[in-house]
Design a protein around this motif. Structure first.
Motif, PDB file in Angstrom:
ATOM      1  N   LEU A  62       0.884  -1.174   0.038  1.00 60.45           N
ATOM      2  CA  LEU A  62      -0.003   0.100   0.111  1.00 60.45           C
ATOM      3  C   LEU A  62       0.839   1.395  -0.277  1.00 60.45           C
ATOM      4  O   LEU A  62       0.567   2.279  -0.618  1.00 60.45           O
ATOM      5  CB  LEU A  62      -0.801   0.004   1.091  1.00 60.45           C
ATOM      6  CG  LEU A  62      -1.756   1.100   1.128  1.00 60.45           C
ATOM      7  CD1 LEU A  62      -2.701   1.263   0.205  1.00 60.45           C
ATOM      8  CD2 LEU A  62      -2.394   1.237   2.596  1.00 60.45           C
ATOM      9  N   ILE A  63       1.817   1.363   0.947  1.00 57.11           N
ATOM     10  CA  ILE A  63       2.742   2.347   0.773  1.00 57.11           C
ATOM     11  C   ILE A  63       3.562   2.670  -0.461  1.00 57.11           C
ATOM     12  O   ILE A  63       3.468   3.775  -1.150  1.00 57.11           O
ATOM     13  CB  ILE A  63       3.858   2.357   1.956  1.00 57.11           C
ATOM     14  CG1 ILE A  63       3.060   2.416   3.347  1.00 57.11           C
ATOM     15  CG2 ILE A  63       4.620   3.260   1.899  1.00 57.11           C
ATOM     16  CD1 ILE A  63       3.949   1.898   4.490  1.00 57.11           C
ATOM     17  N   LYS A 172     -12.835  -0.016 -19.540  1.00 57.72           N
ATOM     18  CA  LYS A 172     -13.609   1.201 -19.588  1.00 57.72           C
ATOM     19  C   LYS A 172     -12.939   1.987 -18.468  1.00 57.72           C
ATOM     20  O   LYS A 172     -13.424   3.356 -18.498  1.00 57.72           O
ATOM     21  CB  LYS A 172     -14.957   1.022 -19.281  1.00 57.72           C
ATOM     22  CG  LYS A 172     -15.654  -0.040 -20.065  1.00 57.72           C
ATOM     23  CD  LYS A 172     -17.391  -0.296 -19.741  1.00 57.72           C
ATOM     24  CE  LYS A 172     -17.907  -1.163 -20.860  1.00 57.72           C
ATOM     25  NZ  LYS A 172     -19.258  -1.492 -20.499  1.00 57.72           N
ATOM     26  N   ILE A 173     -12.029   1.634 -17.687  1.00 57.32           N
ATOM     27  CA  ILE A 173     -11.269   2.705 -16.639  1.00 57.32           C
ATOM     28  C   ILE A 173      -9.944   2.859 -16.989  1.00 57.32           C
ATOM     29  O   ILE A 173      -9.412   2.064 -17.482  1.00 57.32           O
ATOM     30  CB  ILE A 173     -11.742   2.258 -15.309  1.00 57.32           C
ATOM     31  CG1 ILE A 173     -11.277   0.938 -15.077  1.00 57.32           C
ATOM     32  CG2 ILE A 173     -13.051   2.489 -15.011  1.00 57.32           C
ATOM     33  CD1 ILE A 173     -11.159   0.422 -13.790  1.00 57.32           C
ATOM     34  N   ASN A 174      -9.314   4.113 -16.550  1.00 55.48           N
ATOM     35  CA  ASN A 174      -7.942   4.405 -16.991  1.00 55.48           C
ATOM     36  C   ASN A 174      -7.131   3.705 -15.593  1.00 55.48           C
ATOM     37  O   ASN A 174      -7.584   3.340 -14.807  1.00 55.48           O
ATOM     38  CB  ASN A 174      -7.778   5.742 -16.954  1.00 55.48           C
ATOM     39  CG  ASN A 174      -8.257   6.735 -15.815  1.00 55.48           C
ATOM     40  OD1 ASN A 174      -8.164   6.141 -14.799  1.00 55.48           O
ATOM     41  ND2 ASN A 174      -8.759   7.904 -16.228  1.00 55.48           N
ATOM     42  N   SER A 175      -5.792   3.885 -15.922  1.00 56.07           N
ATOM     43  CA  SER A 175      -4.883   3.351 -14.916  1.00 56.07           C
ATOM     44  C   SER A 175      -5.032   3.785 -13.497  1.00 56.07           C
ATOM     45  O   SER A 175      -4.968   3.230 -12.337  1.00 56.07           O
ATOM     46  CB  SER A 175      -3.512   3.389 -15.320  1.00 56.07           C
ATOM     47  OG  SER A 175      -3.119   2.538 -16.484  1.00 56.07           O
ATOM     48  N   ASP A 179      -5.593   2.135  -9.927  1.00 55.76           N
ATOM     49  CA  ASP A 179      -4.661   2.347  -8.927  1.00 55.76           C
ATOM     50  C   ASP A 179      -5.723   2.678  -7.477  1.00 55.76           C
ATOM     51  O   ASP A 179      -5.342   2.133  -6.445  1.00 55.76           O
ATOM     52  CB  ASP A 179      -3.767   3.471  -9.095  1.00 55.76           C
ATOM     53  CG  ASP A 179      -2.562   3.312  -9.953  1.00 55.76           C
ATOM     54  OD1 ASP A 179      -2.536   1.906 -10.159  1.00 55.76           O
ATOM     55  OD2 ASP A 179      -2.157   3.827 -10.566  1.00 55.76           O
ATOM     56  N   LYS A 180      -6.660   3.583  -7.740  1.00 62.20           N
ATOM     57  CA  LYS A 180      -7.585   3.680  -6.615  1.00 62.20           C
ATOM     58  C   LYS A 180      -8.252   2.620  -6.085  1.00 62.20           C
ATOM     59  O   LYS A 180      -8.464   2.204  -4.951  1.00 62.20           O
ATOM     60  CB  LYS A 180      -8.641   4.991  -7.069  1.00 62.20           C
ATOM     61  CG  LYS A 180      -7.921   6.322  -7.094  1.00 62.20           C
ATOM     62  CD  LYS A 180      -8.914   7.175  -7.584  1.00 62.20           C
ATOM     63  CE  LYS A 180      -8.211   8.596  -8.004  1.00 62.20           C
ATOM     64  NZ  LYS A 180      -9.215   9.429  -8.436  1.00 62.20           N
ATOM     65  N   LEU A 181      -8.898   1.694  -6.985  1.00 61.52           N
ATOM     66  CA  LEU A 181      -9.428   0.708  -6.711  1.00 61.52           C
ATOM     67  C   LEU A 181      -8.444  -0.407  -5.902  1.00 61.52           C
ATOM     68  O   LEU A 181      -8.765  -1.177  -4.890  1.00 61.52           O
ATOM     69  CB  LEU A 181     -10.126  -0.217  -7.827  1.00 61.52           C
ATOM     70  CG  LEU A 181     -11.096   0.287  -8.590  1.00 61.52           C
ATOM     71  CD1 LEU A 181     -11.361  -0.172 -10.084  1.00 61.52           C
ATOM     72  CD2 LEU A 181     -12.372   0.246  -7.650  1.00 61.52           C
ATOM     73  N   PHE A 182      -7.110  -0.502  -6.495  1.00 63.50           N
ATOM     74  CA  PHE A 182      -6.191  -1.398  -5.886  1.00 63.50           C
ATOM     75  C   PHE A 182      -5.890  -0.748  -4.500  1.00 63.50           C
ATOM     76  O   PHE A 182      -5.708  -1.567  -3.578  1.00 63.50           O
ATOM     77  CB  PHE A 182      -4.797  -1.445  -6.690  1.00 63.50           C
ATOM     78  CG  PHE A 182      -3.625  -2.157  -6.214  1.00 63.50           C
ATOM     79  CD1 PHE A 182      -4.027  -3.587  -6.286  1.00 63.50           C
ATOM     80  CD2 PHE A 182      -2.353  -1.586  -5.991  1.00 63.50           C
ATOM     81  CE1 PHE A 182      -2.898  -4.156  -5.867  1.00 63.50           C
ATOM     82  CE2 PHE A 182      -1.471  -2.347  -5.612  1.00 63.50           C
ATOM     83  CZ  PHE A 182      -1.787  -3.805  -5.557  1.00 63.50           C
ATOM     84  N   MET A 186      -6.366  -3.072  -1.106  1.00 65.44           N
ATOM     85  CA  MET A 186      -5.076  -2.956  -0.134  1.00 65.44           C
ATOM     86  C   MET A 186      -5.874  -2.658   1.455  1.00 65.44           C
ATOM     87  O   MET A 186      -5.466  -3.569   2.265  1.00 65.44           O
ATOM     88  CB  MET A 186      -4.052  -2.324  -0.569  1.00 65.44           C
ATOM     89  CG  MET A 186      -3.313  -2.740  -1.779  1.00 65.44           C
ATOM     90  SD  MET A 186      -2.719  -4.282  -1.695  1.00 65.44           S
ATOM     91  CE  MET A 186      -3.937  -5.395  -2.528  1.00 65.44           C
ATOM     92  N   SER A 187      -6.431  -1.719   1.504  1.00 61.96           N
ATOM     93  CA  SER A 187      -6.918  -1.418   2.706  1.00 61.96           C
ATOM     94  C   SER A 187      -7.851  -2.541   3.529  1.00 61.96           C
ATOM     95  O   SER A 187      -7.686  -2.876   4.772  1.00 61.96           O
ATOM     96  CB  SER A 187      -7.762   0.012   2.698  1.00 61.96           C
ATOM     97  OG  SER A 187      -6.745   0.959   1.960  1.00 61.96           O
TER      98      SER A 187
END
Length: 202
Positions: A62-63, A172-175, A179-182, A186-187
């Motif tokens: 996550l960090i 349909k979504i950008n990188s 990243d935000k979903l990832f 992780m959280s």
């Protein structure tokens, strides 16, 4: 599906050595798991060890993800080094029982300068061979644990269905959104690790 459509999301020149190493690592990780399982006095202790190890790795993941734009990455092309990296990933993913997705992505970011979508495709390629080797080992050593066949079939259907839906959403979504979903995932994993560690400890 990506390979059949000849989409160049998987770099076979580095992905295949990584997959070979991950397959070997998957077997070694299973042996490590068996060794630790036989060394501890209670199954709860093993669960606690796994939860803490996964929690620490996930926090690091996550960090790194949050700060990855500030971190200098590399572009490893040496095949023996790719095998060694894959071996390490295979051991960790097999021992922790997580298939390696989150760990794989960070390693692919750092060692191969891949962007999120490309890293995700390569991670799946690595996981396929790692877990296939692990599964074959279970059958060869006649150590397949008891399981509910109905639950297994439902999980397989869910996994395939999730893969199809995830692939469609990925287009349909950008990188940045990935990243935000990832980061969100992780959280959630960190919270689950804390819960499992506390539950097993108590």
């Amino acid at each position: 599906k990506s390979l059949f459509k000849k989409e160049k999301s998987v770099n076979l020149s580095t992905g295949t050595p990584l997959a070979v190493g991950a397959a070997l690592g998957g077997i070694l990780g299973k042996e490590l798991f068996t060794f630790v399982k036989e060394s501890v006095s209670a199954p709860e202790t093993l669960g606690t060890i796994q939860a803490i190890a996964l929690g620490i790795i996930t926090v690091g993941t996550l960090i790194y993800t949050v700060n990855k734009n500030k971190i200098h990455t590399h572009n490893v092309r040496n095949k023996p080094m790719c095998v060694i990296i894959g071996l390490s990933l295979g051991v960790m993913s097999s021992f922790l029982g997580i298939c390696g997705g989150p760990i794989n992505l960070v390693v692919l970011f750092f060692c191969f300068s891949m962007e999120t979508k490309t890293a995700a495709a390569n991670s799946l390629y690595i996981i396929f061979f790692s877990q296939l080797a692990n599964l074959i080992t279970y059958f060869v050593t006649d150590s397949v644990p008891e399981f509910n066949p109905v639950a297994l079939v439902l999980m397989i259907c869910g996994g395939i269905g999730g893969g199809i839906i995830g692939r469609a959403l990925n287009k349909k979504i950008n990188s940045s959104a990935v990243d935000k979903l990832f980061i969100g995932l992780m959280s959630v994993i960190i919270l689950i690790c804390i819960y499992n560690a506390v539950k097993n400890f108590i």
